[in-house]
Design a protein around this motif. Structure first.
Motif, mmCIF file in Angstrom:
data_model
loop_
_atom_site.group_PDB
_atom_site.id
_atom_site.type_symbol
_atom_site.label_atom_id
_atom_site.label_comp_id
_atom_site.label_asym_id
_atom_site.label_seq_id
_atom_site.Cartn_x
_atom_site.Cartn_y
_atom_site.Cartn_z
ATOM 1 N N ASN A 170 0.835 -1.207 0.000
ATOM 2 C CA ASN A 170 0.000 0.000 0.000
ATOM 3 C C ASN A 170 0.869 1.256 0.000
ATOM 4 O O ASN A 170 0.588 2.203 -0.739
ATOM 5 C CB ASN A 170 -0.912 0.037 1.225
ATOM 6 N N TYR A 174 0.427 3.946 -2.950
ATOM 7 C CA TYR A 174 -0.149 5.265 -2.718
ATOM 8 C C TYR A 174 0.913 6.357 -2.586
ATOM 9 O O TYR A 174 0.643 7.425 -2.042
ATOM 10 C CB TYR A 174 -1.093 5.227 -1.504
ATOM 11 N N ASP A 199 5.317 6.474 4.638
ATOM 12 C CA ASP A 199 5.454 6.858 3.230
ATOM 13 C C ASP A 199 5.220 8.350 3.070
ATOM 14 O O ASP A 199 4.621 8.989 3.933
ATOM 15 C CB ASP A 199 4.501 6.043 2.333
ATOM 16 N N VAL A 219 -10.645 5.306 -0.385
ATOM 17 C CA VAL A 219 -10.784 6.754 -0.473
ATOM 18 C C VAL A 219 -10.931 7.142 -1.942
ATOM 19 O O VAL A 219 -11.778 7.941 -2.305
ATOM 20 C CB VAL A 219 -9.562 7.449 0.159
ATOM 21 N N SER A 224 -7.042 3.092 -6.466
ATOM 22 C CA SER A 224 -6.959 1.739 -5.918
ATOM 23 C C SER A 224 -6.953 0.710 -7.054
ATOM 24 O O SER A 224 -6.143 -0.202 -7.091
ATOM 25 C CB SER A 224 -8.149 1.491 -4.986
ATOM 26 N N GLY A 229 -5.580 -2.776 -6.688
ATOM 27 C CA GLY A 229 -6.176 -2.981 -5.362
ATOM 28 C C GLY A 229 -7.526 -3.685 -5.427
ATOM 29 O O GLY A 229 -8.235 -3.610 -6.418
ATOM 30 N N THR A 230 -7.869 -4.366 -4.327
ATOM 31 C CA THR A 230 -9.172 -5.024 -4.254
ATOM 32 C C THR A 230 -10.047 -4.348 -3.193
ATOM 33 O O THR A 230 -11.232 -4.657 -3.084
ATOM 34 C CB THR A 230 -9.029 -6.500 -3.842
ATOM 35 N N GLY A 231 -9.461 -3.474 -2.380
ATOM 36 C CA GLY A 231 -10.224 -2.871 -1.288
ATOM 37 C C GLY A 231 -10.340 -3.794 -0.087
ATOM 38 O O GLY A 231 -11.037 -3.498 0.881
ATOM 39 N N LEU A 234 -6.533 -4.020 3.701
ATOM 40 C CA LEU A 234 -6.469 -3.609 5.100
ATOM 41 C C LEU A 234 -7.455 -4.386 5.977
ATOM 42 O O LEU A 234 -7.247 -4.509 7.179
ATOM 43 C CB LEU A 234 -6.705 -2.092 5.232
HETATM 44 P P1 ADP Z 1 -6.979 -1.115 -1.743
HETATM 45 O O1 ADP Z 1 -6.892 -2.386 -2.473
HETATM 46 O O2 ADP Z 1 -8.014 -0.199 -2.275
HETATM 47 O O3 ADP Z 1 -5.646 -0.459 -1.547
HETATM 48 P P2 ADP Z 1 -6.898 -1.509 1.133
HETATM 49 O O4 ADP Z 1 -7.858 -2.199 2.034
HETATM 50 O O5 ADP Z 1 -5.490 -1.990 1.130
HETATM 51 O O6 ADP Z 1 -7.552 -1.530 -0.309
HETATM 52 O O7 ADP Z 1 -6.883 0.034 1.529
HETATM 53 C C1 ADP Z 1 -8.108 0.732 1.653
HETATM 54 C C2 ADP Z 1 -7.941 2.186 1.280
HETATM 55 O O8 ADP Z 1 -7.090 2.842 2.231
HETATM 56 C C3 ADP Z 1 -7.235 2.408 -0.048
HETATM 57 O O9 ADP Z 1 -8.135 2.337 -1.129
HETATM 58 C C4 ADP Z 1 -6.666 3.813 0.126
HETATM 59 O O10 ADP Z 1 -7.672 4.759 -0.130
HETATM 60 C C5 ADP Z 1 -6.336 3.851 1.603
HETATM 61 N N1 ADP Z 1 -4.898 3.582 1.875
HETATM 62 C C6 ADP Z 1 -4.344 2.427 2.314
HETATM 63 N N2 ADP Z 1 -3.013 2.547 2.494
HETATM 64 C C7 ADP Z 1 -2.700 3.832 2.170
HETATM 65 C C8 ADP Z 1 -1.485 4.595 2.156
HETATM 66 N N3 ADP Z 1 -0.304 4.066 2.521
HETATM 67 N N4 ADP Z 1 -1.564 5.898 1.765
HETATM 68 C C9 ADP Z 1 -2.748 6.448 1.402
HETATM 69 N N5 ADP Z 1 -3.921 5.779 1.396
HETATM 70 C C10 ADP Z 1 -3.909 4.487 1.767
#
Ligand code: ADP
Length: 279
Positions: A170, A174, A199, A219, A224, A229-231, A234
């Motif tokens: 991530n 990002y 980061d 966000v 993503s 990304g799959t959302g 996290l």
């Molecule tokens: P995704 O596959 O969309 O990255 P995650 O569950 O890993 O799904 O993350 C959810 C959301 O959190 C992301 O879509 C992004 O908006 C935000 N996010 C996660 N890690 C970061 C990061 N290091 N910097 C900025 N935004 C982040």
């Protein structure tokens, strides 16, 4: 105070009296709503790539395309199929985590190998995402010597690896090219240890932070998606950490960057586990 949902029923009782039965169904309704949301989200996430894929198939069937165009379309179809594959894999990982027993203190994972693997993944993903630009990411990881002393974390290697790797990838995804990603491992005075990923990327607004570990919460949907990304990343991280008694702490400033820190409660030092033999 949270609103409470009651289910109320009235029954005729002897002597013309009534019996009132009130039940608190708050938790039941919440669980139901979450399940409905989840099914709706999964369907929506799968529908998008499927729609695109059917569109491409139709194009291939109806338009007279030359070999180059055909291969371009097939490439894009491959991307959509890969996207669905990622979603299904992440969903399976989540359901496996939910169904499996909590990890005990019988499995220990060396910090050194976890962090080394994270570094390999970060470098591979970073060069993939920044291959067309002059300025790559600046990636900083703990020196191999310091990790030799880092000891071991109580928990399943595959689960821990997937959690830490998700945080690292991530950070890379990002952070625009030229930005930096710094990974640290430090032991605290109270015996816990902290793994942190900092980061200098896009950052996360305060109102989103409490929600980003929810399944499918993003966000910026298009960013993503563009970076694969799959959302669900996290959500997997949160689950794995909860199972290991570890805590996730997020601080972030929009436009400046984010720090994701994980505090692990149970650390075993290699030196203590294998005492040096007396000469
Ligand atoms: P995704 O596959 O969309 O990255 P995650 O569950 O890993 O799904 O993350 C959810 C959301 O959190 C992301 O879509 C992004 O908006 C935000 N996010 C996660 N890690 C970061 C990061 N290091 N910097 C900025 N935004 C982040």
């Amino acid at each position: 105070a949270h609103p409470v949902r009651l289910s109320v029923q009235l029954f005729p009782y002897d002597g013309g009296r009534m019996l009132l039965l009130a039940r608190d169904v708050t938790a039941l309704e919440q669980a139901d709503a979450m399940r409905r949301d989840f099914v709706a989200n999964v369907s929506h996430e799968m529908r998008t790539p499927l729609t695109v894929l059917s569109g491409f198939i139709e194009t291939l069937q109806t338009l007279p395309l030359d070999a180059q165009e055909r291969s371009r379309y097939l490439g894009m179809m491959g991307q959509q199929a890969a996207r669905m594959q990622h979603i299904v894999e992440d969903l399976l990982t989540l359901s496996r985590l939910e169904g499996s027993p909590l990890p005990g203190l019988d499995e220990w994972t060396p910090v050194q190998s976890l962090v080394r693997r994270c570094e390999q993944e970060a470098r591979a993903l970073s060069s993939l995402l920044t291959q067309d630009v002059q300025r790559p990411h600046v990636l900083q990881f703990p020196a191999p010597e310091t990790l030799q002393e880092a000891g071991e974390i109580a928990g399943a290697a595959t689960e821990l690896q997937s959690a830490l790797s998700n945080l690292i990838t991530n950070a890379v995804r990002y952070t625009p090219a030229g930005g930096s990603i710094t990974v640290e491992w430090r032991r605290e005075a109270d015996g816990t240890a902290v793994f942190s990923v900092h980061d200098t990327g896009v950052g996360i607004a305060p109102e989103h932070i409490p929600r980003i570990t929810e399944r499918f919460y993003r966000v910026d949907r298009s960013r993503s998606r563009e970076t694969g990304g799959t959302g669900l990343g996290l959500a997997i991280v949160k689950h794995v950490l909860q199972r290991h008694g570890a805590a996730l702490h997020i601080t972030s400033t929009v436009g400046k960057g984010s720090t994701f820190s994980v505090t692990f409660p149970a650390i075993r030092l290699r030196a203590a586990a294998q005492p040096a033999l007396a000469p």
